[in-house]
Design a protein around this motif. Structure first.
Motif, short mmCIF file in Angstrom:
data_model
loop_
_atom_site.label_atom_id
_atom_site.label_comp_id
_atom_site.label_asym_id
_atom_site.label_seq_id
_atom_site.Cartn_x
_atom_site.Cartn_y
_atom_site.Cartn_z
N HIS A 61 0.95 -0.99 0.08
CA HIS A 61 0.19 -0.10 0.09
C HIS A 61 1.01 1.40 -0.07
O HIS A 61 2.08 1.16 -0.07
N ASN A 62 0.33 2.29 -0.06
CA ASN A 62 0.79 3.56 -0.20
C ASN A 62 0.50 4.68 1.17
O ASN A 62 0.59 5.87 0.99
N LEU A 63 0.06 3.92 2.23
CA LEU A 63 -0.48 4.73 3.33
C LEU A 63 0.74 5.37 4.07
O LEU A 63 0.65 6.46 4.91
N TYR A 64 1.72 4.62 4.33
CA TYR A 64 3.09 5.35 4.85
C TYR A 64 4.21 5.82 3.94
O TYR A 64 4.41 6.94 4.01
N TYR A 65 4.63 5.02 3.06
CA TYR A 65 5.69 5.53 2.08
C TYR A 65 5.03 5.34 0.72
O TYR A 65 4.48 4.31 0.27
N LEU A 66 5.51 6.49 0.07
CA LEU A 66 5.21 6.13 -1.66
C LEU A 66 6.32 5.88 -2.14
O LEU A 66 7.34 6.75 -2.48
N ILE A 67 6.85 4.69 -2.20
CA ILE A 67 7.99 4.33 -2.90
C ILE A 67 8.31 4.40 -4.24
O ILE A 67 7.48 3.90 -4.95
N SER A 68 9.07 5.07 -4.88
CA SER A 68 9.26 5.39 -6.08
C SER A 68 10.67 4.78 -6.68
O SER A 68 10.81 4.77 -8.22
N GLY A 69 11.59 4.23 -6.16
CA GLY A 69 12.78 3.86 -6.52
C GLY A 69 13.72 3.40 -5.40
O GLY A 69 13.65 3.73 -4.21
N PHE A 70 14.89 3.03 -5.81
CA PHE A 70 16.08 2.69 -5.09
C PHE A 70 17.38 2.92 -5.80
O PHE A 70 17.54 2.63 -6.89
N SER A 71 18.33 3.65 -4.98
CA SER A 71 19.56 4.22 -5.62
C SER A 71 20.74 3.90 -5.02
O SER A 71 20.85 3.69 -3.91
N MET A 72 21.93 3.34 -5.75
CA MET A 72 23.27 2.96 -5.18
C MET A 72 24.08 3.87 -5.91
O MET A 72 25.37 3.70 -5.51
N ASP A 73 23.79 5.13 -6.23
CA ASP A 73 24.50 6.18 -6.71
C ASP A 73 25.43 7.07 -5.88
O ASP A 73 26.33 7.64 -6.48
N GLY A 74 25.54 6.71 -4.66
CA GLY A 74 26.27 7.50 -3.63
C GLY A 74 27.11 6.55 -2.76
O GLY A 74 27.13 5.61 -3.02
N TYR A 75 27.56 7.17 -1.67
CA TYR A 75 28.38 6.69 -0.64
C TYR A 75 27.48 5.42 -0.06
O TYR A 75 27.99 4.32 0.35
N PHE A 76 26.09 5.68 0.15
CA PHE A 76 25.20 4.65 0.76
C PHE A 76 23.82 4.68 -0.04
O PHE A 76 23.56 5.36 -0.88
N PRO A 77 23.31 3.58 0.07
CA PRO A 77 22.07 3.04 -0.65
C PRO A 77 21.11 4.22 -0.09
O PRO A 77 21.01 4.65 0.98
N ARG A 78 20.21 4.53 -1.26
CA ARG A 78 19.12 5.55 -0.89
C ARG A 78 17.90 5.01 -1.29
O ARG A 78 17.71 4.42 -2.64
N LEU A 79 16.86 5.12 -0.49
CA LEU A 79 15.20 4.65 -1.00
C LEU A 79 14.83 6.17 -1.48
O LEU A 79 14.75 7.13 -0.47
N ILE A 80 14.25 5.97 -2.60
CA ILE A 80 13.49 7.26 -3.20
C ILE A 80 12.09 6.91 -2.90
O ILE A 80 11.25 6.06 -3.04
N TRP A 81 11.59 8.27 -2.03
CA TRP A 81 10.05 7.85 -1.42
C TRP A 81 9.41 9.27 -1.07
O TRP A 81 10.04 10.16 -1.12
N GLU A 82 8.16 9.38 -0.98
CA GLU A 82 7.41 10.50 -0.49
C GLU A 82 6.64 9.80 0.67
O GLU A 82 6.31 8.81 0.88
N ARG A 83 6.24 11.19 1.46
CA ARG A 83 5.44 10.66 2.61
C ARG A 83 3.91 10.52 2.18
O ARG A 83 3.36 11.00 1.52
N GLY A 84 3.65 9.30 2.91
CA GLY A 84 2.17 9.02 2.86
C GLY A 84 1.16 9.68 3.89
O GLY A 84 1.74 10.30 4.92
N PRO A 85 0.00 9.44 3.82
CA PRO A 85 -0.77 10.18 4.73
C PRO A 85 -0.74 9.49 6.34
O PRO A 85 -0.85 10.47 7.04
N TRP A 86 -0.48 8.41 6.40
CA TRP A 86 -0.25 7.84 7.74
C TRP A 86 1.06 8.51 8.32
O TRP A 86 1.03 8.45 9.50
#
Length: 523
Positions: A87-112
Motif C-alpha cells: 500500500h501507499n499509506l506510509y511510504y510512496l516508494i518510487s525507487g532505490f538508488s546505489m549512486d552515492g556512498y550509501f544506498p538510498r530509498l526514493i520515497w514520498e510521505r504517505g498520509p499515515w
C-alpha cells in the motif's frame, strides 16, 4: 517504574538505530526495506516510552485509556510499515538508488506518515510541558539542575527531529537524523542519572528507612510550612498535610514541657494512644545555611515503663527489707506482721490466724512435739506474707480475677518464700509460704510438686488454708455449709489434698475440734 521506562526507551532506541545502520549496508531494495522495518520495531515506540518516563519522573497521572490508544496507534503504524509494499499509506516508494556512498530509498510521505509525525509532535509538546511545569515547582537547586539536564536531552532530540522533518541537503534520504538526537539525548539522561541521582535511589533508600523508624519526623521550612513528614508521624497526627503553616499544637506543648518530660516518670498530656512521646526541635542545616526545622517525636514508652518498674521494685524491696527486719524482732512482731498482712486484705478477715490454729490441731493428731507445733503456728501466721507484693487492685478485687490477675496473685508464694528464706530461727518457714498451694496430684503451683515431695508443713497449711477459704464469708461469695465442705474434702482427697491429712481434718470436724470461724485459742 522509572528505571523500567528508561531501559525500555533505550532498547527501542537501540533497535531503531540498528535498523538504520543495517539500511546503510543494504544492496537491494528488499534488504533496505527489511532494515527499515527492523528500525521501526523500535521507532514507533520511542516517543511513547519517553512520555511514560517523563510522566513517572514528574509524577503525572497518565490515564489508562490514553495509554491504550497510543499503544494501538503505535502498533497500527508498525503494521503499516511491515506491509509497506502492499500500500501507499506510509511510504510512496518510487525507487532505490546505489549512486552515492550509501544506498538510498526514493520515497514520498504517505498520509499515515504525516499523522504519525503529528502525533510525535503532540507527545513531545506534552513532555516539554510536564518538564517545565515540574521545573517551575521544585525549589532545591540540585533538583533544578536535574530537570534542566533532562530538558536539554529532550531539546536535542526535538532539534534533530525538526532537522529530519525539514531535510538537510546531502543527508536526507540516506540516514534518519532523529537517531542522532536519540543517542545524544540518552547520553544526557544518563549524565542526569549519575550526577544528579535522577532515579532518586538515595532518596528512596532514605525514605524507606525513615518511614520504618519508631520516631515520627516532621520537617518545615524557615516560614514554618510543613514540607515533609514520615509515616510514623502521620500515624500519630492524621491531620498533618504538606503545605500547612502550623505544626499540631500538641507537639508545641510537648516542646514547651520537654524539660518536665525528662525529669518526671510520667505525665498524662504526653500520652498519645497509650504511648508516651518526647518532642525535640532542631535546625535543619545544609552548607551552613538553615533550611528550616525538624521535629522528632521520640517514643519513650518502654523507657518510662522501665523506670517506673525499677522505682516500684526499689520501693517493694525496701518494704520487704523492712518486714525482714521486723520479723527478726521476735514473736510479738510476727503476730503484728500477720495482722498487717490481714489488714491489706479485708475480704479474708483474720484468715492467717485461723489457718495457723487449724494447722496446729492437725499437727497434734500427727504427734508433732510442742516445739514443732509452735514452729508450724508461726509458719501458718506468715504463710500469706507474700501478699504484700500483690497490688491492692488485685488483692481486694470484689469479683473473680482475670487470668492475668490470677497469675500475679500466684506470685505471693514465691515473694513470701523470698522474704522468709533467711529466717532459720523458724525452721522451714519459707517452705510453708512457697508450697502451700501445691497439690498432691502435682497440679499446683509454683513448682508443681507432687505427693510427699511437698514438705509436710506445706501440705498441712495447704489443707488448712483451703478449709478456711471454703468456710469463711467473702465479699464475692458466701461460705459453704459444713456438709458441702466435708463432701469437697472427700472429693479432693488424693488429688488436691494428702489423703491422710484429709482423713484427719474430717475426723476433727466430726469431733467438733475444728469448725468454721473458730477462735484462734491456740494463740
Amino acid at each position: 517504574m522509572l528505571y523500567s521506562y528508561l531501559i525500555l526507551n533505550c532498547l527501542v532506541g537501540f533497535l531503531n538505530t540498528l535498523g538504520y545502520l543495517a539500511a546503510l549496508y543494504a544492496e537491494t531494495l528488499e534488504s533496505y526495506i527489511t532494515a527499515i522495518q527492523l528500525s521501526y520495531g523500535g521507532r514507533v515506540w520511542y516517543t511513547f516510552t519517553l512520555l511514560l518516563f517523563t510522566a513517572e519522573l514528574c509524577k503525572k497521572k497518565f490515564p489508562t485509556i490514553i495509554k491504550s490508544i497510543l499503544i494501538l496507534f503505535s502498533t497500527a503504524t508498525f503494521v503499516l510499515v511491515i506491509t509497506v509494499r502492499k500500500h501507499n499509506l506510509y511510504y510512496l516508494i518510487s525507487g532505490f538508488s546505489m549512486d552515492g556512498y550509501f544506498p538510498r530509498l526514493i520515497w514520498e510521505r504517505g498520509p499515515w506518515y504525516n499523522i504519525f509525525m503529528l502525533v510525535q509532535i503532540v507527545l513531545m509538546t506534552i513532555i516539554f510541558f510536564w518538564l517545565f511545569d515540574e521545573f517551575r515547582k521544585v525549589k532545591n537547586p540540585t533538583e533544578k539542575k536535574k530537570f534542566l539536564m533532562v530538558i536539554f536531552s529532550m531539546i536535542m532530540q526535538s532539534l534533530f527531529f525538526v532537522l529530519e522533518m525539514v531535510g538537510i541537503k546531502g543527508v536526507k534520504g540516506y540516514y534518519d537524523l532523529t537517531m542522532i538526537g536519540c543517542m545524544i539525548g540518552t547520553i544526557f539522561i544518563y549524565i542526569a542519572i549519575l550526577r544528579f541521582d535522577l532515579m532518586e535511589t538515595r532518596q528512596l533508600a532514605e525514605k524507606f528507612m525513615i518511614d520504618r523508624l519508631s520516631e515520627g519526623i516532621i520537617a518545615t521550612d524557615n516560614d514554618g510550612v510543613i514540607q515533609y513528614f514520615n509515616q510514623p508521624a502521620k500515624n500519630l497526627f492524621p491531620e498533618l498535610k504538606i503545605g500547612d503553616k502550623q505544626i499540631p499544637d500538641k507537639i508545641k506543648k510537648m516542646l514547651e514541657d520537654g524539660k518536665k518530660m525528662k525529669n518526671e516518670l510520667f505525665d498524662e498530656h504526653f500520652s498519645i494512644e497509650k504511648r508516651i512521646y518526647l518532642a525535640e526541635e532542631n535546625d535543619l542545616i545544609r552548607d551552613d545555611k538553615s533550611f528550616g526545622k525538624i521535629y522528632t517525636l521520640i517514643d519513650e514508652t518502654e523507657h518510662i515503663r522501665y523506670m517506673k518498674e525499677k522505682e516500684n521494685l526499689r520501693v517493694k524491696q525496701l518494704e520487704i527489707n523492712n518486714y525482714k527486719k521486723q520479723i527478726r524482732m521476735g514473736n510479738e512482731t510476727i503476730f503484728s506482721i500477720a495482722n498487717a498482712v490481714e489488714a491489706r486484705d479485708k475480704m479474708t478477715g483474720r484468715h492467717s490466724l485461723r489457718v495457723s490454729e487449724y494447722a496446729v490441731l492437725i499437727a497434734e493428731e500427727l504427734g508433732f512435739s510442742t516445739d514443732e507445733m509452735e514452729q508450724l503456728r508461726k509458719t501458718g501466721l506468715l504463710h500469706d506474707i507474700g501478699k504484700i507484693g500483690v497490688p491492692d487492685s488485685i488483692l481486694t478485687k470484689p469479683s473473680s480475677l482475670t487470668e492475668e490477675e490470677y497469675e500475679i496473685m500466684k506470685t505471693h508464694t514465691t515473694i513470701g518464700s523470698e522474704i522468709l528464706k533467711d529466717f532459720t530461727f523458724i525452721p522451714h518457714v519459707d517452705e510453708g509460704a512457697k508450697f502451700h498451694h501445691e497439690r498432691y496430684d502435682g497440679k499446683g503451683y509454683p513448682s508443681g510438686l507432687k505427693g510427699e515431695d511437698i514438705p509436710l508443713n506445706a501440705r498441712i497449711i495447704g489443707i488448712a488454708d483451703a478449709f478456711d477459704a471454703m468456710t469463711a464469708n467473702r465479699t464475692y461469695r458466701k461460705a459453704m455449709n459444713i456438709e458441702d465442705v466435708k463432701k469437697e474434702i472427700k472429693k479432693c482427697s488424693g488429688t488436691q489434698f494428702d489423703p491422710k491429712l484429709a482423713e484427719i481434718l474430717l475426723k476433727l470436724i466430726e469431733s467438733g475440734k475444728i469448725h468454721p470461724a473458730s477462735k484462734a485459742s491456740a494463740l
